[in-house]
Every structure is written in structure tokens, then in C-alpha cells.
Scaffold this active site. Structure first.
Site, PDB file in Angstrom:
ATOM      1  N   ARG A 180       0.981  -1.136   0.301  1.00 18.03           N
ATOM      2  CA  ARG A 180       0.063   0.016   0.087  1.00 18.03           C
ATOM      3  C   ARG A 180       0.905   1.192   0.113  1.00 18.03           C
ATOM      4  O   ARG A 180       0.401   2.367  -0.105  1.00 18.03           O
ATOM      5  CB  ARG A 180      -1.034   0.097   1.195  1.00 18.03           C
ATOM      6  CG  ARG A 180      -2.247   0.726   0.970  1.00 18.03           C
ATOM      7  CD  ARG A 180      -2.308   2.149   1.448  1.00 18.03           C
ATOM      8  NE  ARG A 180      -3.495   2.824   1.310  1.00 18.03           N
ATOM      9  CZ  ARG A 180      -4.184   3.472   1.946  1.00 18.03           C
ATOM     10  NH1 ARG A 180      -3.976   3.507   3.348  1.00 18.03           N
ATOM     11  NH2 ARG A 180      -5.506   4.100   1.915  1.00 18.03           N
ATOM     12  N   SER A 181       2.105   1.204   0.060  1.00 16.62           N
ATOM     13  CA  SER A 181       3.117   2.400   0.067  1.00 16.62           C
ATOM     14  C   SER A 181       3.396   2.695  -1.260  1.00 16.62           C
ATOM     15  O   SER A 181       4.140   1.761  -1.987  1.00 16.62           O
ATOM     16  CB  SER A 181       4.210   2.076   0.966  1.00 16.62           C
ATOM     17  OG  SER A 181       5.179   2.690   0.837  1.00 16.62           O
ATOM     18  N   PRO A 182       3.165   3.945  -1.736  1.00 15.16           N
ATOM     19  CA  PRO A 182       3.786   4.415  -2.952  1.00 15.16           C
ATOM     20  C   PRO A 182       5.277   4.427  -2.997  1.00 15.16           C
ATOM     21  O   PRO A 182       5.804   4.209  -3.931  1.00 15.16           O
ATOM     22  CB  PRO A 182       3.223   5.914  -3.006  1.00 15.16           C
ATOM     23  CG  PRO A 182       2.736   6.152  -1.850  1.00 15.16           C
ATOM     24  CD  PRO A 182       2.288   4.862  -1.087  1.00 15.16           C
ATOM     25  N   TYR A 183       6.042   4.874  -1.878  1.00 14.13           N
ATOM     26  CA  TYR A 183       7.314   4.825  -1.637  1.00 14.13           C
ATOM     27  C   TYR A 183       7.929   3.567  -1.865  1.00 14.13           C
ATOM     28  O   TYR A 183       9.027   3.527  -2.411  1.00 14.13           O
ATOM     29  CB  TYR A 183       7.772   5.589  -0.416  1.00 14.13           C
ATOM     30  CG  TYR A 183       7.353   6.998  -0.438  1.00 14.13           C
ATOM     31  CD1 TYR A 183       7.899   7.965  -1.174  1.00 14.13           C
ATOM     32  CD2 TYR A 183       6.398   7.389   0.838  1.00 14.13           C
ATOM     33  CE1 TYR A 183       7.609   9.232  -0.939  1.00 14.13           C
ATOM     34  CE2 TYR A 183       5.884   8.835   0.594  1.00 14.13           C
ATOM     35  CZ  TYR A 183       6.765   9.865  -0.020  1.00 14.13           C
ATOM     36  OH  TYR A 183       6.451  11.005  -0.084  1.00 14.13           O
ATOM     37  N   SER A 184       7.243   2.427  -1.366  1.00 18.36           N
ATOM     38  CA  SER A 184       7.587   1.133  -1.469  1.00 18.36           C
ATOM     39  C   SER A 184       7.724   0.928  -3.084  1.00 18.36           C
ATOM     40  O   SER A 184       8.817   0.210  -3.454  1.00 18.36           O
ATOM     41  CB  SER A 184       7.046   0.037  -0.880  1.00 18.36           C
ATOM     42  OG  SER A 184       6.995   0.227   0.544  1.00 18.36           O
TER      43      SER A 184
END
Length: 219
Positions: A12-16
Site C-alpha cells: 500500500r506504500s507508494p514509496y515502496s
């Protein structure tokens, strides 16, 4: 000597999503191994984290992730649907989630098969690139799994039959993440030192180089 580090990562993490291609490049070019340790997002682990947040928190997140994607030359759009379901009427995250538990457990299976990073790259691109609507339907997830070098029929069956074991692995990952020094993602831990954020790849590489990071030998 192959150096190793842990990666705590959320679907759910865009940075991931944004960090994953650079970690693959690091592993392709140097004698280093990433131990992928998927975790549930904060919206699932600690829903109260988002209660009372200043509206500027989300507006800045959207601005910054779009900007970082542009800098990196990566396509980006908030997923349709969001991997974490939110009850828009109440602004809360129900305990029953249709997507995120399955995705995270698939990530554990991929990591156990030695294809963790390729799986994260293919699936997160499917979810976050904006090139696929309704990524949860049809063959989108199966095709991304194949591109990662895995058998979707095998993974999809095991994610159901091994659900309890996989959930326990994820819980262990989350405990190890906090013990490593932070609760957020993406987070890398090398020699008990945390590197939190998609902008810490160069810092991680600097530390790895201090410990003898060597170019990967080609045959």
C-alpha cells in the site's frame, strides 16, 4: 562475501513502489542480497495512526509521490482500487480487507522462493503505475506473478492453504521491523542499522561500501 540486508515493504506504500527498481539494480550490479520481509500497512496494523491527521499530511504525500515518480521517470497513479479498503462513510479501515492480506502473504511466498524483489517490482508496478485499472480482476495478478518468475497457480493455492503460517511470518516481520528502529516503509536494515525511506538507497549503498560491497562477477 555477499552482504545481506532486510527490506520491510508494503503493497500500500507508494514509496515502496518507487524504491524497488533501484534495489533490484543494486542487487544486479553488486554482491548483495536483499531479504524481503513484507509487512501490512499502517492502515491495517494501526488504523488510529491516521485519526486526526492534519489534512496537509495527505496533500503533501500526493504532491511528493508524484514529484518523486517524475524525478525517477516512473509512471504513477493512486491505485484503482486501493489495496486497502476504506469505508468512506466513516473514514475508517474495516478489519475485513479484500486485497491487502492476500497480497502481503503472496509477497512472503515469493520471498521464500527467492523471487521477492522481482515479485514486488512486478506487482507494485501493476498496482501503482496507472497502466491497469481493476488490477485485482482478470489475469493481471497472475501475469505479474509469471513475469516475476513464479507459478501463479502454485502461489495462489498456497496463499489459501498456508494463510495462518504466512500471517505469522508477517507478524514476525513487523516485530523485527520495530526492533530494527522504525515502523514505516520502505525500510532497510543492515547490521542492525535502519535506513528508512525511498531516498535512502544511496545512504545504504554508502554503508555497504564501507563493509566491502563488491561488484557482482559476471560469467
Amino acid at each position: 562475501m555477499t552482504l545481506e540486508y532486510d527490506l520491510y515493504w508494503s503493497f500500500r506504500s507508494p514509496y515502496s513502489y518507487l524504491i524497488t527498481p533501484r534495489l533490484l539494480e543494486l542487487e544486479a550490479g553488486f554482491d548483495v542480497r536483499c531479504r524481503v520481509r513484507p509487512v501490512y500497512p499502517l492502515a491495517v496494523r494501526t488504523p488510529v495512526f491516521f485519526e486526526g491527521r492534519d489534512p496537509l499530511w495527505f496533500s503533501y504525500l500526493m504532491l511528493d509521490t508524484r514529484r518523486e515518480a517524475e524525478i525517477l521517470g516512473m509512471p504513477y497513479r493512486w491505485p484503482r482500487p486501493d489495496p486497502v479498503y476504506m469505508d468512506m462513510a466513516t473514514g475508517t479501515y474495516p478489519a475485513e480487507q479484500p486485497h491487502i492480506h492476500r497480497l502481503t502473504r503472496l509477497g512472503v511466498l515469493a520471498a521464500e522462493a527467492g523471487r521477492g524483489l522481482p515479485f514486488l517490482k512486478e506487482v507494485s508496478a501493476m498496482i501503482w503505475s496507472g497502466q491497469v485499472d481493476n488490477w485485482h480482476e482478470g489475469d493481471h495478478l497472475a501475469e505479474a506473478t509469471r513475469r516475476a518468475g513464479l507459478d501463479p497457480d502454485d502461489l495462489f493455492a498456497r496463499v489459501e492453504t498456508e494463510a495462518d503460517r504466512l500471517h505469522a511470518v508477517i507478524e514476525d516481520n513487523q516485530d523485527a521491523q520495530r526492533a530494527g528502529g522504525h515502523y514505516g516503509v520502505p525500510m532497510m536494515v543492515f547490521n542492525n542499522e535502519p535506513f528508512f525511506g525511498q531516498d535512502r538507497v544511496d545512504t545504504l549503498r554508502w554503508r555497504l561500501e564501507q563493509q566491502g560491497l563488491a561488484p557482482r562477477k559476471t560469467t
